[in-house]
Every structure is written in structure tokens, then in C-alpha cells.
Scaffold this active site. Structure first.
Site, mmCIF file in Angstrom:
data_model
loop_
_atom_site.group_PDB
_atom_site.id
_atom_site.type_symbol
_atom_site.label_atom_id
_atom_site.label_comp_id
_atom_site.label_asym_id
_atom_site.label_seq_id
_atom_site.Cartn_x
_atom_site.Cartn_y
_atom_site.Cartn_z
ATOM 1 N N SER A 158 0.824 -1.212 0.000
ATOM 2 C CA SER A 158 0.000 0.000 0.000
ATOM 3 C C SER A 158 0.863 1.268 0.000
ATOM 4 C CB SER A 158 -0.939 -0.001 1.214
ATOM 5 O OG SER A 158 -0.196 -0.120 2.409
ATOM 6 N N ALA A 171 7.993 -1.930 3.941
ATOM 7 C CA ALA A 171 8.434 -2.976 4.867
ATOM 8 C C ALA A 171 7.344 -3.212 5.903
ATOM 9 C CB ALA A 171 9.722 -2.562 5.567
ATOM 10 N N ASP A 172 7.393 -4.392 6.493
ATOM 11 C CA ASP A 172 6.474 -4.707 7.594
ATOM 12 C C ASP A 172 7.087 -4.308 8.932
ATOM 13 O OD1 ASP A 172 4.391 -6.012 5.979
ATOM 14 O OD2 ASP A 172 6.017 -7.377 5.498
ATOM 15 N N GLY A 186 7.366 -9.078 3.167
ATOM 16 C CA GLY A 186 6.630 -10.240 2.683
ATOM 17 C C GLY A 186 5.196 -10.304 3.160
ATOM 18 N N GLY A 216 2.869 -8.789 1.963
ATOM 19 C CA GLY A 216 2.075 -8.864 0.728
ATOM 20 C C GLY A 216 2.414 -10.092 -0.098
ATOM 21 N N GLU A 250 11.021 -9.205 -4.435
ATOM 22 C CA GLU A 250 11.524 -7.996 -3.764
ATOM 23 C C GLU A 250 12.997 -8.162 -3.412
ATOM 24 O OE1 GLU A 250 7.327 -6.523 -1.743
ATOM 25 O OE2 GLU A 250 8.671 -7.748 -0.560
#
Ligand code: 5RP
Length: 227
Positions: free
Chosen positions: A34, A87-88, A99, A101, A107
Site C-alpha cells: 500500500s 516494509a512490515d 513479505g 504482501g 523484492e
């Protein structure tokens, strides 16, 4: 807007806007998610300077093409000057978990092929220690039970991401409960399990710059020695 009144979507947009200053003429690597979607939308406004993009997912490719930005094959392009991705989680050494997503393998490939990796995120992604976010691992389906057992030996609780197939036709295990106090060591160890395609720890090739959207503006963190 979260219950605390912070508009995280706006913070993501801020970080994405700040990444535009790194864009130079030529081909650019583009991630997934997003936050990156904001970046792609903004990139369309300067597309006369962009020859094309190497994309990390089918979703980003579709968005790029819909906005008139050509999607190019990494094999044709070779090295990239810039990769922009979300990034998460990120720590202060700019090591990441990615990851969420499901696009981690491509990536990691595009990040490895890029001289500069600019990570864009809202401030909630900055953590002291990686691992609160379940670690995504892309796996070859036939190795699932073997990899699950190995991850359990390491103290993790892997869960198969239900109903999800990666762009490469594989599955994702989301691993809860890992203490990632040695991201480089764990990335190497997990890379060595047969059947693991890609580990969502980005520590061997961390980000070079982290642009964090905060309620007080964009915070810039740079990695020592980075390009
Ligand atoms: C996709 C990713 C994303 O960068 C990550 O999940 C962050 O996503 P978002 O920008 O939606 O918060 O690694 O595989």
C-alpha cells in the site's frame, strides 16, 4: 485512521512523496504494497523522467502499466540505481521484515540488483527488535512439513497463509514467536533449509535509507556506509 487518531495512510503517502527526491532519469525498481502504491501514483506525475520500472509483483506491474509506466525485465536491464519498497518492520540498522504482501522473493531479487534501496513506511514500522510481525517465508509446497518441523525446533510457530499462492506458484509460512536478535545469522540459517525459496528477513541486503512518515513530518534514517 486508527483509534488513536493517526492517519497511517497519510503517513505512508508522506514517505512515498519523500522518495521522489531519489528518482533520477532511467529505470527504477519498484516494490509492492500500500505504501508503494502511493509511490507508483506519484511516480506517474514524473513519468517523463522514468524510462521504465522493474517490478517486484504482478500487482505493482498492473498498477505501473495502468499509469503508462513501462514494466521491464530485470534480465534486460541489469543493475538498477534505485529500488523503492515498503516494509512490515524495520530496525535502526535498517534491517527489515518484508513479505506481508507475499512478494518477498522478487523484492529480494530487485533489492539485490539495486545500488540504493530506499525503504518507505509509516512510523509504526520502526521496532527495537524484529519479529513481532510474523516472519513470512516462501516455500516449495512439498517441503512444507519438513520446513515446519525445522522452524518449530527454532522456537517458531509457522502458520500456512491460507488460500494464498505467490507470483512464483509457491506457498507462504508466516512464522510467529521468533526472537530475531541476530537478523543476518537467522536469515542465513533459514536460507539453508531445503525447500525454502526466500526468507522475509532483509538483513544481508538491508535498506540504505529509511523514510518514515511521522505525525511530525518525514524522518530520514540512513545506514552507515550505504550508497
Ligand atoms: C510486500 C511487502 C510490503 O512492502 C510490506 O508488506 C509493507 O506493506 P504496506 O506498505 O502495505 O504496509 O513486503 O511483500
Amino acid at each position: 485512521m486508527d483509534p488513536g487518531g493517526i492517519d497511517y495512510n497519510e503517513l505512508k503517502r508522506q514517505a512515498a512523496r519523500a522518495a521522489l527526491q531519489f528518482v533520477e532519469d532511467g529505470v527504477i525498481g519498484v516494490g509492492t504494497g500500500s505504501t508503494v502504491n502511493h509511490f507508483i501514483d506519484l511516480l506517474a506525475q514524473v513519468k517523463d523522467r522514468v524510462q521504465g520500472a522493474v517490478s517486484s509483483s504482478q500487482a505493482s506491474s498492473l498498477r505501473l502499466e495502468a499509469l503508462g509506466i513501462p514494466v521491464l525485465d530485470l534480465n534486460e536491464v541489469g543493475w538498477l540505481d534505485l529500488y523503492v519498497d515498503g516494509a512490515d518492520e524495520a530496525n535502526r540498522r535498517l534491517e527489515l521484515i518484508k513479505g506481508g504482501g507475499g512478494a518477498l522473493t522478487r523484492e529480494k531479487i530487485v533489492a539485490a540488483a539495486s545500488r540504493r534501496f530506499v525503504c518507505i513506511a509509516d512510523e509504526s514500522k520502526l521496532v527495537e527488535e524484529l519479529g513481532r510481525f510474523p516472519l513470512p517465508i516462501e516455500i516449495i509446497p512439498m517441503a512444507r512439513s519438513l520446513i515446519t518441523a525445522k522452524l518449530q525446533e527454532l522456537g517458531g510457530r509457522p502458520q500456512l497463509r491460507q488460500g494464498f499462492v505467490t507470483d512464483n506458484g509457491n506457498q507462504i509460512l508466516d512464522v510467529h514467536g521468533l526472537h530475531i536478535n541476530d537478523p543476518v545469522g537467522l536469515e542465513k540459517e533459514l536460507n539453508n533449509i531445503p525447500g525454502v525459496v526466500c526468507v522475509g528477513i532483509f538483513a544481508l541486503r538491508p535498506a540504505d535509507v529509511l523514510l518514515l512518515g511521522t505525525t511530525e513530518g518525514v524522518r530520514v534514517l540512513s545506514r552507515e556506509g550505504a550508497a
